[in-house]
Design a protein around this motif. Sequence first.
Motif, short mmCIF file in Angstrom:
data_model
loop_
_atom_site.label_atom_id
_atom_site.label_comp_id
_atom_site.label_asym_id
_atom_site.label_seq_id
_atom_site.Cartn_x
_atom_site.Cartn_y
_atom_site.Cartn_z
N ILE A 127 -116.32 42.62 9.27
CA ILE A 127 -114.78 43.66 8.58
C ILE A 127 -115.85 44.68 7.40
O ILE A 127 -114.91 45.40 7.46
N LYS A 128 -116.53 43.62 7.04
CA LYS A 128 -117.30 44.45 5.03
C LYS A 128 -117.73 45.80 5.86
O LYS A 128 -117.79 46.95 5.63
N LEU A 129 -118.39 45.15 7.58
CA LEU A 129 -119.39 46.22 7.67
C LEU A 129 -118.62 47.82 7.70
O LEU A 129 -118.69 48.41 7.63
N PHE A 130 -117.16 47.70 8.82
CA PHE A 130 -116.46 48.34 9.36
C PHE A 130 -115.67 48.82 8.42
O PHE A 130 -115.83 50.13 8.62
N GLU A 131 -115.61 48.14 7.10
CA GLU A 131 -115.35 49.08 6.17
C GLU A 131 -115.68 50.29 5.37
O GLU A 131 -115.44 51.44 5.15
N VAL A 132 -117.15 49.74 5.61
CA VAL A 132 -118.61 50.72 5.05
C VAL A 132 -118.74 51.83 6.30
O VAL A 132 -118.18 53.14 5.60
N LEU A 133 -118.44 51.33 7.79
CA LEU A 133 -118.79 52.32 8.63
C LEU A 133 -116.79 53.60 8.35
O LEU A 133 -117.99 54.54 9.35
N THR A 134 -115.91 53.02 8.55
CA THR A 134 -114.75 54.25 8.15
C THR A 134 -115.46 55.88 7.84
O THR A 134 -115.48 56.59 7.61
N LEU A 182 -113.06 55.35 19.17
CA LEU A 182 -113.86 54.50 19.81
C LEU A 182 -114.38 53.85 18.80
O LEU A 182 -115.25 52.76 18.43
N PHE A 183 -114.55 54.10 17.74
CA PHE A 183 -114.33 52.99 16.02
C PHE A 183 -113.71 51.71 16.45
O PHE A 183 -113.78 51.11 16.13
N LEU A 184 -112.57 52.01 16.50
CA LEU A 184 -111.06 50.42 17.09
C LEU A 184 -112.30 49.95 18.05
O LEU A 184 -111.65 48.48 17.95
N LEU A 185 -113.05 50.61 18.92
CA LEU A 185 -112.87 49.76 20.33
C LEU A 185 -113.78 48.51 19.69
O LEU A 185 -113.83 47.70 20.05
N ARG A 186 -114.82 49.60 19.29
CA ARG A 186 -116.16 48.49 18.85
C ARG A 186 -115.83 47.21 17.66
O ARG A 186 -115.89 46.25 17.76
N CYS A 187 -114.40 48.36 16.77
CA CYS A 187 -114.23 46.52 15.65
C CYS A 187 -113.07 45.50 16.73
O CYS A 187 -113.36 44.44 16.72
N ARG A 246 -102.67 38.31 19.77
CA ARG A 246 -102.79 39.89 19.53
C ARG A 246 -102.15 40.98 20.79
O ARG A 246 -101.87 41.75 19.87
N ALA A 247 -100.75 40.00 21.18
CA ALA A 247 -99.69 41.19 21.55
C ALA A 247 -98.53 41.77 20.41
O ALA A 247 -98.58 42.97 20.69
N LYS A 248 -99.02 40.70 19.42
CA LYS A 248 -98.51 41.49 18.14
C LYS A 248 -98.51 42.33 17.18
O LYS A 248 -98.25 43.22 16.40
N SER A 249 -100.26 43.23 17.60
CA SER A 249 -100.83 44.01 17.16
C SER A 249 -100.82 45.61 18.17
O SER A 249 -100.78 45.38 19.13
N LYS A 250 -100.00 46.59 17.17
CA LYS A 250 -100.17 46.91 18.24
C LYS A 250 -101.06 48.57 18.85
O LYS A 250 -101.58 48.83 19.34
N PHE A 251 -102.20 47.91 17.25
CA PHE A 251 -103.73 48.94 17.70
C PHE A 251 -104.43 48.17 18.44
O PHE A 251 -104.85 48.01 19.66
N ALA A 252 -104.18 46.60 18.98
CA ALA A 252 -105.29 45.80 19.70
C ALA A 252 -104.50 46.13 21.16
O ALA A 252 -105.25 46.17 22.68
N ASN A 253 -102.98 46.27 21.81
CA ASN A 253 -102.00 46.69 22.68
C ASN A 253 -102.70 48.18 23.12
O ASN A 253 -103.29 48.20 23.81
N GLY A 308 -105.87 50.85 10.83
CA GLY A 308 -106.13 50.00 12.66
C GLY A 308 -107.35 49.36 11.98
O GLY A 308 -106.94 48.07 12.84
N LEU A 309 -108.04 49.06 11.06
CA LEU A 309 -109.15 48.23 10.55
C LEU A 309 -108.33 47.19 10.32
O LEU A 309 -108.52 46.06 10.67
N LYS A 310 -107.51 47.52 9.46
CA LYS A 310 -106.84 46.15 9.09
C LYS A 310 -105.92 45.54 9.71
O LYS A 310 -106.45 44.01 9.24
N GLU A 311 -105.16 46.21 10.62
CA GLU A 311 -104.19 45.26 11.44
C GLU A 311 -105.52 44.08 12.65
O GLU A 311 -105.05 43.40 12.72
N LEU A 312 -106.41 45.43 13.23
CA LEU A 312 -107.74 44.15 14.07
C LEU A 312 -107.88 42.74 13.24
O LEU A 312 -108.25 41.87 13.64
N ALA A 313 -108.04 43.34 11.55
CA ALA A 313 -109.37 42.12 11.14
C ALA A 313 -108.43 41.12 10.86
O ALA A 313 -108.35 40.12 11.05
#
Length: 373
Positions: free
Chosen positions: A227-234, A263-268, A294-301, A353-358
């Motif tokens: 999660i911290k890695l992707f926070e930097v990559l944003t 593409l970024f959120l797909l990698r997350c 997972r179904a409760k996440s709009k981004f994951a869905n 998106g990152l926060k919701e997936l995390a």
Amino acid sequence: MATQDCAVSKAANKKETSGQFLNVSLDIAVTGKTGSGKSSFVNLIRDLSDDADGAAPTGVTETTLKRTLYKHPTMPNVKIWDLPGIGTPNFKANKYLESVKFKTYDFFIILNSERFTENDIMLAKEIRKQKKCFYFVRSKIDIDISSEQRRPGFNEQDVLDKIRKYCVRNLNELGYAEVFLISSVDLGKYDFEKLQNTLTEDLPDYKRSALLQAWPVCSAATLEKKIKLFEVLTWAASLASAGITVVPVPGTSVACDTTIAFLFLLRCYYAFGLDDRSLKRLSEKVNKPLLEHRAKSKFANAIQKKEVTTIRVCASVVIMSTVADLLSLFPGVGSAFAAGFSFASTQCLLKEGLKELADTARVIRKEAGLDTI
């Protein structure tokens, strides 16, 4: 027309470049004698069961007769090479490094399910001469523990200490040599996470990013590192978006911002273990239904259904990207404002998106009984 074509071409190149910060190549070599568990370890790194499609074949006989490439199922830029054991008939010790194309790999995992041999030591010495890293991994620890449990006065930590000391003693001519004890049955036990930490510390930053994204989630600590890695990559993704906006082609910012975000959120999504394969495997392990969380996440869905346009969930983001497109048509100040708008809108979307997936990944681990907090 030619000028516009050139601008579109530049925008396409920017898009390609923006994807490369998440796609650094990493080549991992895994070697060891017949029966040491190399293929199972290769599958473990790829987060695949031994009977999964595309898994490295396992068996008690020599299954690796030549160096074999296995790409990571969700990060094809990360490649794991299953190498024949040193000293086998087709791979003599004195020609081994040349035969397996030594320069291909970023580092070596030297695996054994018993004690490390003279061939293992000789290989380590040659790798050291070439100024590359190697790591000794003692596999099948679960089998040792299971066997020792039947003895009176069994103590798991004592058994682990005894195995570790025995392995290190055989490697004393190398000087200090750390040995990692692992089980391919349960990646959450023993030294699997410690091995990951050591590898990430030893690798340069850009390689470290690739390893951490590909490494299976073996603990809450590993998930938080991802999660911290992707926070930097944003920041990198948002800067790529700002670079594209400078190209004065209407529609470029909206289209590219959406593509970069997806593409970024797909990698997350894959790195956090939210894909079908990872969740089904975890559900079977803990005997609990987990897909419903997972179904409760709009981004994951949206990612699971491959609905790219759904990623544009915030109207404000689309508006800001459209404004950025219009401003980019004006030279100088307009382009600068456009880049700023695009950076802000993309970063806003990526952070959300990152926060919701995390958070979704954290909840799933908690529901699986893996994390108590």
